[in-house]
Design an enzyme around this catalytic site. Structure first.
Site, mmCIF file in Angstrom:
data_model
loop_
_atom_site.group_PDB
_atom_site.id
_atom_site.type_symbol
_atom_site.label_atom_id
_atom_site.label_comp_id
_atom_site.label_asym_id
_atom_site.label_seq_id
_atom_site.Cartn_x
_atom_site.Cartn_y
_atom_site.Cartn_z
ATOM 1 C CB THR A 7 11.107 61.111 32.774
ATOM 2 O OG1 THR A 7 12.436 61.008 32.679
ATOM 3 C CG2 THR A 7 10.881 61.967 31.571
ATOM 4 C CE LYS A 12 13.821 57.108 29.957
ATOM 5 N NZ LYS A 12 13.311 56.312 31.044
ATOM 6 C CG ASP A 69 12.532 50.989 35.406
ATOM 7 O OD1 ASP A 69 13.437 51.895 35.400
ATOM 8 O OD2 ASP A 69 12.716 49.921 36.078
ATOM 9 N NE ARG A 179 12.934 53.545 26.084
ATOM 10 C CZ ARG A 179 14.344 53.016 25.911
ATOM 11 N NH1 ARG A 179 14.894 53.272 24.600
ATOM 12 N NH2 ARG A 179 14.872 52.689 26.892
#
Ligand code: IMP
Length: 203
Positions: A7, A12, A69, A179
């Site tokens: 990423t 993140k 994603d 997540r």
């Protein structure tokens, strides 16, 4: 073992470093490996897009990679915005995208929705492993709260006592979110993989 996070999103990278460094991984971002590409998300599912991003990085460095994603699926909108959550209806800001969902749901009886997060882990040998976390809930009638990002001000998870995610402390999300669930599955897998390696080495 080296683990690359596929990423360009600094937030993140930081989160994943915090999770995987204590497990003994030498974690770095694709940027730190001098890979400056933005992979096009041409897949039709979260799984496909996560895999596309991880594979593009793996093909350049042949070391372990993870990518993710995620997005929001609203039942009454046929699962939209889904994989288009970050660019829903081409609207420029998160506030506009939230308002588009609230407008589309005006008068709707069914306000159920879910967040989905798919993590793709490609191990050093090139094998792909997918982990999917789902967080069920519903869409509020108006925005509320300032914590988090994206659709948090309009998402009320089933375990939140009627409050939007953005109205709750970040620690709540860290424990219950889509997540968090996908990350827990991946860390369980990595721990099992590490134990198996030690056992094999001892045989
Ligand atoms: P991506 O996984 O970085 O591509 O994120 C896709 C989009 O989904 C984000 O830009 C947000 O709009 C939405 N999204 C994903 N996870 C969350 C979340 O935890 N809270 C709010 N919005 C989210």
């Amino acid at each position: 073992m080296e683990l690359i996070i596929a990423t360009n999103n600094a937030g993140k990278v930081r989160e994943y470093k915090d999770i995987f460094a204590p497990l003994g991984f030498d974690v770095c971002s694709q940027g730190e490996k001098n890979i400056h590409i933005e992979v096009e998300e041409t897949g039709t599912t979260f799984e496909e897009n996560a895999a596309l991003k991880a594979q593009a990085i793996y093909d350049r460095c042949h070391t372990a990679v993870i990518s993710d994603d995620s997005g929001l699926e609203v039942a009454a909108l046929g699962g939209e915005p889904g994989i288009y959550s970050a660019r829903y209806k081409g609207l420029a800001t998160e506030h506009e995208r939230r308002m588009a969902i609230l407008d589309a749901l005006q008068g709707a009886e069914d306000r159920s929705a879910r967040f989905v997060c798919c993590i793709c882990y490609i191990d050093r040998g090139g094998a792909r492993h997918l982990f999917k976390g789902v967080w069920n809930g519903s869409i509020a009638c108006a925005e509320a709260g300032t914590n988090g990002f994206g659709y948090d001000p309009i998402f009320i998870s089933e375990d939140a006592g009627g409050k939007t995610t953005a109205s709750l402390p970040i620690s709540f999300k860290e424990k219950y979110s889509h997540r968090a669930k996908a990350v827990a599955m991946l860390t369980d897998y990595l721990k099992r993989e590490a134990v198996e390696k030690v056992e094999k080495a001892g045989r």
